[in-house]
Design a protein around this motif. Structure first.
Motif, PDB file in Angstrom:
ATOM      1  N   ARG A  39      26.094 -43.404 -11.671  1.00  0.00           N
ATOM      2  CA  ARG A  39      25.597 -44.370 -10.598  1.00  0.00           C
ATOM      3  C   ARG A  39      23.853 -43.919 -10.327  1.00  0.00           C
ATOM      4  NH1 ARG A  39      30.526 -43.429  -8.033  1.00  0.00           N
ATOM      5  NH2 ARG A  39      29.609 -41.830  -6.353  1.00  0.00           N
ATOM      6  N   TYR A  40      23.664 -42.846 -10.280  1.00  0.00           N
ATOM      7  CA  TYR A  40      22.337 -42.193 -10.338  1.00  0.00           C
ATOM      8  C   TYR A  40      21.492 -42.640 -11.464  1.00  0.00           C
ATOM      9  CZ  TYR A  40      18.534 -38.999  -9.288  1.00  0.00           C
ATOM     10  OH  TYR A  40      17.130 -38.480  -9.071  1.00  0.00           O
ATOM     11  N   GLN A  41      21.957 -42.449 -12.661  1.00  0.00           N
ATOM     12  CA  GLN A  41      21.358 -42.713 -13.841  1.00  0.00           C
ATOM     13  C   GLN A  41      21.046 -44.458 -13.945  1.00  0.00           C
ATOM     14  OE1 GLN A  41      20.225 -40.932 -16.350  1.00  0.00           O
ATOM     15  NE2 GLN A  41      19.891 -42.558 -17.952  1.00  0.00           N
ATOM     16  N   LEU A  42      22.062 -45.290 -13.694  1.00  0.00           N
ATOM     17  CA  LEU A  42      21.745 -46.681 -13.552  1.00  0.00           C
ATOM     18  C   LEU A  42      20.707 -46.898 -12.565  1.00  0.00           C
ATOM     19  CD1 LEU A  42      25.314 -48.362 -13.687  1.00  0.00           C
ATOM     20  CD2 LEU A  42      23.747 -47.677 -15.384  1.00  0.00           C
ATOM     21  N   ALA A  43      20.719 -46.359 -11.547  1.00  0.00           N
ATOM     22  CA  ALA A  43      19.674 -46.704 -10.225  1.00  0.00           C
ATOM     23  C   ALA A  43      18.283 -46.220 -10.595  1.00  0.00           C
ATOM     24  CB  ALA A  43      20.262 -45.922  -8.980  1.00  0.00           C
ATOM     25  N   HIS A  44      17.975 -45.000 -11.378  1.00  0.00           N
ATOM     26  CA  HIS A  44      16.955 -44.548 -11.472  1.00  0.00           C
ATOM     27  C   HIS A  44      16.374 -44.637 -12.965  1.00  0.00           C
ATOM     28  CE1 HIS A  44      18.320 -42.305  -7.967  1.00  0.00           C
ATOM     29  NE2 HIS A  44      16.784 -41.989  -7.741  1.00  0.00           N
ATOM     30  N   TYR A  45      17.014 -44.916 -13.980  1.00  0.00           N
ATOM     31  CA  TYR A  45      16.633 -44.982 -15.335  1.00  0.00           C
ATOM     32  C   TYR A  45      16.964 -46.410 -16.156  1.00  0.00           C
ATOM     33  CZ  TYR A  45      15.592 -40.407 -14.261  1.00  0.00           C
ATOM     34  OH  TYR A  45      15.223 -39.377 -13.682  1.00  0.00           O
ATOM     35  N   GLY A  46      17.912 -47.199 -15.466  1.00  0.00           N
ATOM     36  CA  GLY A  46      18.051 -48.374 -16.083  1.00  0.00           C
ATOM     37  C   GLY A  46      19.717 -48.539 -16.746  1.00  0.00           C
ATOM     38  N   THR A  47      20.034 -49.791 -16.956  1.00  0.00           N
ATOM     39  CA  THR A  47      21.432 -49.976 -17.497  1.00  0.00           C
ATOM     40  C   THR A  47      21.849 -49.507 -18.848  1.00  0.00           C
ATOM     41  OG1 THR A  47      20.830 -52.252 -18.046  1.00  0.00           O
ATOM     42  CG2 THR A  47      21.530 -51.896 -15.981  1.00  0.00           C
ATOM     43  N   MET A  48      22.749 -49.397 -19.200  1.00  0.00           N
ATOM     44  CA  MET A  48      23.433 -49.215 -20.566  1.00  0.00           C
ATOM     45  C   MET A  48      23.965 -50.538 -21.069  1.00  0.00           C
ATOM     46  SD  MET A  48      25.346 -45.670 -19.685  1.00  0.00           S
ATOM     47  CE  MET A  48      24.488 -44.342 -18.604  1.00  0.00           C
ATOM     48  N   PRO A  49      23.853 -50.555 -22.512  1.00  0.00           N
ATOM     49  CA  PRO A  49      23.544 -49.290 -23.686  1.00  0.00           C
ATOM     50  C   PRO A  49      22.145 -49.307 -23.872  1.00  0.00           C
ATOM     51  CG  PRO A  49      24.292 -51.518 -24.885  1.00  0.00           C
ATOM     52  CD  PRO A  49      24.372 -51.701 -22.959  1.00  0.00           C
ATOM     53  N   GLU A  50      21.332 -50.243 -23.044  1.00  0.00           N
ATOM     54  CA  GLU A  50      19.828 -50.357 -23.406  1.00  0.00           C
ATOM     55  C   GLU A  50      19.353 -48.688 -23.113  1.00  0.00           C
ATOM     56  OE1 GLU A  50      21.193 -53.996 -23.127  1.00  0.00           O
ATOM     57  OE2 GLU A  50      21.339 -52.505 -21.829  1.00  0.00           O
ATOM     58  N   LYS A  51      19.668 -48.312 -22.100  1.00  0.00           N
ATOM     59  CA  LYS A  51      18.952 -46.869 -21.585  1.00  0.00           C
ATOM     60  C   LYS A  51      20.374 -45.826 -21.820  1.00  0.00           C
ATOM     61  CE  LYS A  51      15.253 -48.382 -20.600  1.00  0.00           C
ATOM     62  NZ  LYS A  51      13.984 -48.002 -21.460  1.00  0.00           N
ATOM     63  N   GLY A  52      19.708 -44.635 -21.980  1.00  0.00           N
ATOM     64  CA  GLY A  52      20.921 -43.769 -22.155  1.00  0.00           C
ATOM     65  C   GLY A  52      19.899 -42.215 -21.951  1.00  0.00           C
ATOM     66  N   TYR A  53      20.685 -41.055 -22.249  1.00  0.00           N
ATOM     67  CA  TYR A  53      19.806 -39.802 -22.228  1.00  0.00           C
ATOM     68  C   TYR A  53      18.767 -39.581 -22.863  1.00  0.00           C
ATOM     69  CZ  TYR A  53      19.982 -34.550 -21.693  1.00  0.00           C
ATOM     70  OH  TYR A  53      19.261 -33.400 -21.347  1.00  0.00           O
ATOM     71  N   LYS A  54      18.834 -40.255 -24.189  1.00  0.00           N
ATOM     72  CA  LYS A  54      17.736 -40.230 -25.179  1.00  0.00           C
ATOM     73  C   LYS A  54      16.445 -40.707 -24.366  1.00  0.00           C
ATOM     74  CE  LYS A  54      18.408 -44.939 -26.880  1.00  0.00           C
ATOM     75  NZ  LYS A  54      18.880 -45.354 -25.851  1.00  0.00           N
ATOM     76  N   ASP A  55      16.526 -41.698 -23.500  1.00  0.00           N
ATOM     77  CA  ASP A  55      15.437 -42.251 -22.940  1.00  0.00           C
ATOM     78  C   ASP A  55      14.669 -41.420 -21.808  1.00  0.00           C
ATOM     79  OD1 ASP A  55      15.432 -44.941 -24.012  1.00  0.00           O
ATOM     80  OD2 ASP A  55      17.449 -44.911 -23.263  1.00  0.00           O
ATOM     81  N   LEU A  56      15.438 -40.202 -21.460  1.00  0.00           N
ATOM     82  CA  LEU A  56      14.775 -39.172 -20.409  1.00  0.00           C
ATOM     83  C   LEU A  56      13.998 -38.392 -21.319  1.00  0.00           C
ATOM     84  CD1 LEU A  56      17.842 -38.178 -18.347  1.00  0.00           C
ATOM     85  CD2 LEU A  56      16.256 -40.078 -18.136  1.00  0.00           C
ATOM     86  N   ILE A  57      14.048 -38.178 -22.729  1.00  0.00           N
ATOM     87  CA  ILE A  57      13.324 -37.094 -23.398  1.00  0.00           C
ATOM     88  C   ILE A  57      11.819 -37.441 -23.353  1.00  0.00           C
ATOM     89  CG2 ILE A  57      12.953 -36.416 -25.627  1.00  0.00           C
ATOM     90  CD1 ILE A  57      15.662 -37.032 -26.506  1.00  0.00           C
TER      91      ILE A  57
END
Length: 556
Positions: free
Chosen positions: A133-151
């Motif tokens: 839930r934190y990932q969705l709220a702060h970095y966007g929905t999946m599958p467009e966003k994921g861990y790779k997008d934090l790099i």
């Protein structure tokens, strides 16, 4: 084990256990497309995708594996336990007593509940789903966003390896162990076997190379840790729904992401997770690569190397590490957990735990300044300097070392709470290090009413020590007694030193003050100053009428 046999194993498991369909998560912040459960690819397909994603490195990998075998062929260690148990933990490590562990990587960007965030951010239900839930709220929905997008957000703009090394030296550390690669598969060094590295993305800097230079410039030993073995299954939750883990374009980062499987056989837990020979070869090559490039004095492995599937490659890697070091005249340490290696083949490490008595062979405990995480996390709970100093003393009295972890922020700055702990520890060691560095155990580790909680993951369960708790060490024929509290009545009794062990002098190390004392059959009575000298714990240098046998220590 071949890829084909791994695929058969995976199919068997699916037949035995069935596919797990994760129920859709609540709709509060989620794109419907990402909420849909999917059937994970079979093991053979997963392997094909992962192998294809790494195929550009096949030539380099093959060359490194040949170099491994060439080094082993020249000896002196063979890749089998019979040979490897002749290893001896080097003197520098036994004398060092205190090192610093550093967990720093892309997982420091969200700074949310630690270094396992990349795994749990794909876990949509259960006790860890707050990461999702934190990932969705702060970095966007999946599958467009994921861990790779934090790099790209991992910029390390304030990373100063020289300043880190100076702080670690000031803290009293004699060796430093930065994480070369954690379970997330992002290498913090300049690898020729991956594009997903700090040298090519994020900081665009060889973090390990920079730290290695700075650490050694301060006269400390360099360790490196590899947690890559767990990468085989680390992102498995991303297989169960429409996430970027299933996108073959990112297979080189997310790894095989096989499902962890366990079953009972003859009443015992057996691991049935698919681990292919291709993954084992890659694990060996990637570990050997940074051993070749950075020549670490210490190599640390996390727990999963103890799985039966790793056994052949583990003996091969261990022999290589020892043999290539021997060719350079370097004395090295390999840390392992649990029963991953047999006694004598390497140096035991206990995660967040202690032993109840002296261990004949040297060992190590690792813990973090945080009670809950290894990587940096906002709102973390930190240990007090008292707790850490007492842990160091207890471990050293039992023939062990302490490896204390900190987690820097994503920008490369060290949290003030961690910095404060390190400085407090350094201050205590400058006053009392004579009782710690290059010391050896006495006939028994200590006395007093407080019992430690032994075993792994017990580091928060030991009750506070008292002024009746002492720990003993020896150095150069002298006995040291370290009191873990200050008595209100300014009187201390050490029951382990009755009149039959006559004492000549007693010196309080902090301030080098001679103390009045007397002895009877009940023990050694000390008259202490009105005010404590220093903080945390109080070390007494005790010269006996007959010197203790001295075990040689190296100069540090």
């Amino acid at each position: 084990m071949s890829i084909r046999s791994n695929a058969r194993l995976a199919v068997l498991w699916l037949a035995l256990v069935g596919l797990t369909c994760i129920v859709p998560a609540p709709a509060f912040a989620e794109d419907p497309a990402s909420a849909a459960s999917v059937t994970p690819p079979d093991a053979a397909t997963i392997e094909r995708q992962w192998i294809a994603a790494n195929s550009k490195f096949d030539g380099v990998r093959t060359a490194i594996l040949k170099q491994v075998d060439a080094a082993v062929a020249q000896g002196p260690f063979e890749p089998d336990w019979v040979s490897l148990v002749h290893y001896t933990t080097p003197l520098w490590y036994r004398d060092a007593k205190f090192g610093i562990f550093v967990h720093w990587g892309v997982y420091s960007v969200p700074a949310f509940k630690g270094e396992w965030y990349p795994r749990h951010m794909y876990e949509r239900t259960g006790e860890n789903s707050d990461r999702y839930r934190y990932q969705l709220a702060h970095y966007g929905t999946m599958p467009e966003k994921g861990y790779k997008d934090l790099i790209p957000l991992f910029k390390a703009e304030h990373f100063d390896p020289d300043a880190w090394a100076r702080l670690f030296k000031q803290a009293g550390a004699r060796y430093v162990v930065p994480v070369a690669e954690h379970h997330d598969g992002f290498a913090m060094y300049d690898s020729r076997l991956s594009d997903w590295t700090a040298a090519k993305m994020g900081p665009h800097r060889d973090v390990i190379g920079a730290l290695a230079k700075s650490i050694r410039a301060q006269g400390m030993y360099l360790g490196l840790s590899s947690h890559r073995a767990e990468h085989d299954w680390f992102y498995e939750y991303g297989r169960s729904f429409n996430s970027d883990v299933n996108d073959p374009r990112y297979a080189a980062l997310y790894g095989p992401a096989h499902a962890m499987r366990a079953f009972k056989a003859d009443g015992k837990d057996v691991d049935g997770t698919v681990v292919s020979q291709a993954f084992l070869d890659d694990w060996l090559a990637r570990t050997a690569e940074f051993v070749q490039d950075y020549h670490p004095d210490l190599l640390y492995f996390d727990w999963w190397i103890g799985q039966a599937s790793f056994r052949n490659q583990l003996t091969r890697l261990t022999a290589f590490y020892y043999d290539q070091a021997a060719a350079r005249g370097q004395q090295v340490v390999l840390n392992y957990k649990s029963d991953a290696l047999p006694d004598g083949a390497a140096t035991l490490n206990i995660e967040r735990g202690e032993l109840g008595d002296i261990r004949r062979q040297p060992w190590q405990t690792e813990t973090s300044v945080s009670d809950d995480s290894w990587g940096y996390a906002e709102g973390d709970i930190y240990k007090s300097p008292d707790v850490i100093v007492h842990l160091l003393i207890d471990v050293v009295s039992k023939n062990g070392n302490l490896l204390l972890n900190i987690g820097p922020k994503a920008d490369g700055s060290i949290p003030p709470e961690a910095r404060s702990i390190l400085l407090a520890l350094g201050q205590w060691l400058r006053a009392n290090g004579e009782a710690i560095y290059a010391s050896r155990p006495w006939t028994h580790f200590g006395e007093g009413p407080t019992k430690v909680a032994t075993g792994s993951m017990q580091d928060t369960k030991t009750k506070p020590y008292t002024a009746q708790d002492f720990r003993f060490t020896t150095h150069a024929g002298v006995l040291y007694a370290i009191e873990l509290g200050w008595p209100d009545d300014r009187k201390a009794l050490i029951a382990s030193l009755p009149a039959s062990l006559p004492v000549r002098t007693v010196t309080l190390l902090d301030g080098h003050r001679k103390l009045a004392f007397n002895q009877d059959q009940q023990g050694l009575y000390l008259q202490l100053p009105a005010q404590p000298a220093g903080l945390h714990a109080y070390a007494y240098r005790i010269e006996l009428s007959q010197s203790l046998p001295a075990e040689a220590g190296s100069a540090l």
